[in-house]
Design a protein around this motif. Structure first.
Motif, PDB file in Angstrom:
ATOM      1  N   LYS A 185      -2.333  -0.346  -7.286  1.00  0.00           N
ATOM      2  CA  LYS A 185      -3.189  -0.273  -6.097  1.00  0.00           C
ATOM      3  C   LYS A 185      -4.373  -1.225  -6.243  1.00  0.00           C
ATOM      4  O   LYS A 185      -4.745  -1.917  -5.291  1.00  0.00           O
ATOM      5  N   PRO A 249      -1.642  -1.855   4.280  1.00  0.00           N
ATOM      6  CA  PRO A 249      -0.725  -1.201   3.336  1.00  0.00           C
ATOM      7  C   PRO A 249      -0.844   0.316   3.423  1.00  0.00           C
ATOM      8  O   PRO A 249      -1.915   0.827   3.741  1.00  0.00           O
ATOM      9  N   ASP A 250       0.249   1.014   3.159  1.00  0.00           N
ATOM     10  CA  ASP A 250       0.200   2.475   3.114  1.00  0.00           C
ATOM     11  C   ASP A 250      -0.218   2.888   1.700  1.00  0.00           C
ATOM     12  O   ASP A 250       0.604   2.958   0.781  1.00  0.00           O
ATOM     13  N   GLN A 252      -1.247   5.713   0.602  1.00  0.00           N
ATOM     14  CA  GLN A 252      -0.839   7.049   0.150  1.00  0.00           C
ATOM     15  C   GLN A 252       0.375   6.957  -0.779  1.00  0.00           C
ATOM     16  O   GLN A 252       0.548   7.796  -1.660  1.00  0.00           O
ATOM     17  N   LEU A 253       1.187   5.932  -0.569  1.00  0.00           N
ATOM     18  CA  LEU A 253       2.386   5.797  -1.406  1.00  0.00           C
ATOM     19  C   LEU A 253       2.034   5.513  -2.862  1.00  0.00           C
ATOM     20  O   LEU A 253       2.854   5.696  -3.751  1.00  0.00           O
ATOM     21  N   LEU A 270      12.669   6.141  -7.764  1.00  0.00           N
ATOM     22  CA  LEU A 270      11.605   6.225  -6.759  1.00  0.00           C
ATOM     23  C   LEU A 270      10.354   5.495  -7.242  1.00  0.00           C
ATOM     24  O   LEU A 270       9.687   4.781  -6.471  1.00  0.00           O
ATOM     25  N   LYS A 273      10.870   1.788  -6.923  1.00  0.00           N
ATOM     26  CA  LYS A 273      10.727   1.352  -5.527  1.00  0.00           C
ATOM     27  C   LYS A 273       9.247   1.211  -5.165  1.00  0.00           C
ATOM     28  O   LYS A 273       8.845   0.273  -4.480  1.00  0.00           O
ATOM     29  N   THR A 274       8.443   2.180  -5.631  1.00  0.00           N
ATOM     30  CA  THR A 274       7.002   2.150  -5.351  1.00  0.00           C
ATOM     31  C   THR A 274       6.371   0.925  -6.021  1.00  0.00           C
ATOM     32  O   THR A 274       5.548   0.232  -5.413  1.00  0.00           O
ATOM     33  N   LEU A 277       7.269  -2.109  -4.057  1.00  0.00           N
ATOM     34  CA  LEU A 277       6.458  -2.244  -2.836  1.00  0.00           C
ATOM     35  C   LEU A 277       5.082  -2.819  -3.176  1.00  0.00           C
ATOM     36  O   LEU A 277       4.581  -3.713  -2.483  1.00  0.00           O
ATOM     37  N   ALA A 280       5.421  -6.425  -3.894  1.00  0.00           N
ATOM     38  CA  ALA A 280       5.678  -7.175  -2.654  1.00  0.00           C
ATOM     39  C   ALA A 280       4.377  -7.404  -1.894  1.00  0.00           C
ATOM     40  O   ALA A 280       4.099  -8.524  -1.440  1.00  0.00           O
ATOM     41  N   TYR A 281       3.573  -6.357  -1.785  1.00  0.00           N
ATOM     42  CA  TYR A 281       2.272  -6.490  -1.118  1.00  0.00           C
ATOM     43  C   TYR A 281       1.425  -7.549  -1.812  1.00  0.00           C
ATOM     44  O   TYR A 281       0.852  -8.430  -1.168  1.00  0.00           O
ATOM     45  N   VAL A 284       2.837 -11.026  -1.149  1.00  0.00           N
ATOM     46  CA  VAL A 284       2.660 -11.504   0.232  1.00  0.00           C
ATOM     47  C   VAL A 284       1.183 -11.806   0.505  1.00  0.00           C
ATOM     48  O   VAL A 284       0.853 -12.862   1.068  1.00  0.00           O
ATOM     49  N   TYR A 285       0.300 -10.920   0.086  1.00  0.00           N
ATOM     50  CA  TYR A 285      -1.131 -11.158   0.312  1.00  0.00           C
ATOM     51  C   TYR A 285      -1.583 -12.433  -0.413  1.00  0.00           C
ATOM     52  O   TYR A 285      -2.371 -13.215   0.121  1.00  0.00           O
TER      53      TYR A 285
ATOM     54  N   GLU B  23       8.613   1.589   4.100  1.00  0.00           N
ATOM     55  CA  GLU B  23       7.558   2.564   3.783  1.00  0.00           C
ATOM     56  C   GLU B  23       7.907   3.951   4.322  1.00  0.00           C
ATOM     57  O   GLU B  23       7.663   4.962   3.663  1.00  0.00           O
ATOM     58  N   HIS B  30       9.518  10.253  -1.194  1.00  0.00           N
ATOM     59  CA  HIS B  30       8.405  10.853  -1.941  1.00  0.00           C
ATOM     60  C   HIS B  30       8.292  12.330  -1.588  1.00  0.00           C
ATOM     61  O   HIS B  30       8.116  13.175  -2.457  1.00  0.00           O
TER      62      HIS B  30
END
Lengths: 298, 254
Positions: A185, A249-250, A252-253, A270, A273-274, A277, A280-281, A284-285, B23, B30
């Motif tokens: 994060k 971005p979400d 909370q994930l 899982l 995957k997180t 993500l 990836a963020y 891309v940013y 997401e 999740h």
């Protein structure tokens, strides 16, 4: 006889140039004494550990609070560090004219940006690792104190049982994915802050927008779910929700640590995957930051 | 520069379209793994205040929950039971996957607040004291039932609810049912199965079933010949009029 230095071919991308910029960025940040915040962190966890002992809390409650406070503090400190350190980077280099010196050399702009970001990622990594080590140490110390207090007058088999129970509440490896999510994060926010600073007019503006993005990102999931779930809502509301869901971005994930401390185990697939993500963020940013920065008039 | 901004927006929008679906799917996955179950609604906003609510939304749910837990602890020291219940509601809404909070909230309500209500000197009428006590039992039951709803994959709250039914409601059938549910979890203590059988042995018309369960335990070996098991077995043998030659347990004559 004069010998001319051999002409080396200039490469479009050079990891050594990026690492040189990253190393310098890290050094600059260290010289700014940013690591002093670790003292605050240490004080906070020692304070929490002592404070919970004073109250008549059960052992499980004491560990719970120590974990919550420490991980919460880790989350705040890494976030602050990523936003504040990144926000001042470009304006400072422009003000010091370091940016012009670097870019006057055959250093492409994306290498410069990448180097800067890698420097911040390294700073965040070192900070997260040191805080994790301090956190693990605090939990271990607490565990030893609690075991010492709890095993008086017990039979050897009872001692084993009590010790195992206390250890289960202390540092466990199930906490690691939560800490990785905190780091991810922070890294994501470093990239986002860098993106904002490529078009921002001042550091304060960058910091303000980054924090706003943080708060919006924290509720992005709610906006997205509402957007999906309510096809009949007004057009204006739908456009607004879509914009929030598209551009933010979400977060909370990435807030996994609360539930992990509560005993939730995250399945590996899982978690990966997180992580994907988050990467990836960040990617891309960083790329969008480069696109804007490459056209920026300096 | 305008081109750069246009390109940046296009990339962000394109990525946004791709990531939105991902997401959403990840959020559902999740949730299936019991993450992000906190209920942050308007009631919570009113009770937490703006800053607390903002902190809870921003990924500091557990810290806010801990601070409320501190307040609840202080309320306990002052025996402010109503305030405690309110704070426990907020804590458990913020941290629904933390079984400790549900368990402790139920314990405070069912075992401490209920006794305080029963012994309330300010209330001279016993009927009203008993009524208040039972209301706290119900509050405790409600905490545990909601806790189980949020943590159906863990044995702890089933066990606590079974204890509450046994100790406070004297409802042995429900106690047995919840001990049996707790026993179904692989990591649950071995005594859960025994407790289910013990509680069933107190239920009228279920004696035969309980007897068969206790006999099974008895036949497992010396380690299972625990005082309560022997007492309940003896009781059931007599109650069911098991012939002497068919009894597995023959206590020594006094």
């Amino acid at each position: 006889m004069n010998t001319l230095p051999s002409k080396t071919k200039h490469r479009i991308f050079s990891p050594s140039r990026v690492s040189a910029i990253a190393g310098n960025t890290l050094l600059e940040l260290v010289r700014l004494k940013v690591f002093y915040f670790l003292l605050l962190f240490a004080l906070l966890i020692i304070g929490t550990a002592g404070f919970t002992s004073v109250f008549d809390f059960k052992i499980q409650e004491q560990f719970q609070m120590l974990k919550d406070m420490s991980l919460g503090a880790m989350s705040i400190f890494t976030l602050l560090l990523s936003i504040l350190a990144t926000a001042m980077m470009l304006p400072k280099d422009i003000e010091d004219r370091t940016l012009y010196t670097i870019l006057a050399k055959p250093v492409p702009r994306f290498e410069y940006l990448m180097g800067k970001l890698v420097g911040v990622f390294m700073l965040l990594l070192v900070s997260t690792l040191v805080m994790s080590a301090m956190f693990a140490l605090a939990l271990y110390a607490k565990q030893q104190v609690v075991i010492g207090e709890s095993v008086h007058g017990l039979t050897p088999s009872q001692v084993l049982e009590v010790t195992a129970d206390i250890k289960a509440h202390a540092f466990t490896f199930s906490l690691v994915p939560g800490i990785v999510a905190i780091y991810l994060k922070a890294a994501l926010f470093a990239a986002l802050t860098m993106l904002i600073s490529t078009f921002a007019t001042s550091s304060i503006f960058t910091i303000f927008i980054a924090f706003t993005a943080y708060f919006i990102g924290s509720v992005e999931g709610i906006a997205r779910e509402y957007w999906y779930a309510s096809p009949t809502s007004g057009q204006l509301a739908k456009i607004f929700l879509a914009l929030v869901a598209l551009f933010f971005p979400d977060l909370q994930l990435f807030n996994l640590v609360d539930d992990i401390v509560a005993g939730n185990a995250i399945p590996t697939a899982l978690f990966l995957k997180t992580v994907g993500l988050g990467l990836a963020y960040t990617g891309v940013y960083s790329f969008v930051a480069y696109v804007i920065f490459s056209f920026k008039e300096l | 520069m305008k081109k750069a901004y246009a390109a940046a927006l296009a990339i962000m929008a394109l990525f946004g379209f791709v990531k939105m679906g991902f997401e959403q799917q990840l959020t559902e996955e999740h949730r299936a793994s019991f993450f992000h179950g906190a209920k942050l609604n308007l009631d919570m906003r009113q009770q937490l205040g703006q800053l607390g609510f903002l902190a809870a939304l921003s990924g500091f749910r557990s810290v806010v929950a801990d601070l409320l837990w501190f307040q609840a602890h202080t309320a306990w020291e002052r025996t402010e039971w109503g305030r405690m219940a309110l704070l426990f509601n907020n804590v458990t809404a913020l941290e629904p996957r933390n079984t400790m909070f549900w368990d402790m909230a139920a314990w405070h309500m069912g075992y401490n607040a209920s006794i305080a209500a029963r012994n309330n000197r300010k209330q001279p009428r016993e009927a009203l004291r008993i009524k208040a006590q039972r209301e706290y039992f119900k509050v405790a039951e409600d905490f545990l039932l909601r806790g189980i709803q949020n943590n159906p994959d863990r044995y702890k709250l089933y066990d606590s609810l079974a204890n509450l039914y046994r100790d406070k409601f004297q409802d042995h059938l429900k106690a047995s049912e919840y001990f049996a549910k707790a026993a179904q979890f692989e990591n649950s203590p071995t005594y859960e199965k025994r407790m289910a059988a013990y509680e069933l042995s107190y239920c009228p018309d279920r004696e035969q079933e309980a007897y068969e369960m206790l006999v099974k335990f008895y036949k497992m070996g010396e380690n299972e010949h625990l005082p309560t098991l022997l007492t309940r077995l003896k009781f059931l043998q007599e109650k069911l009029n098991i012939p002497a030659d068919q009894r597995v347990y023959n206590p020594p004559d006094k």
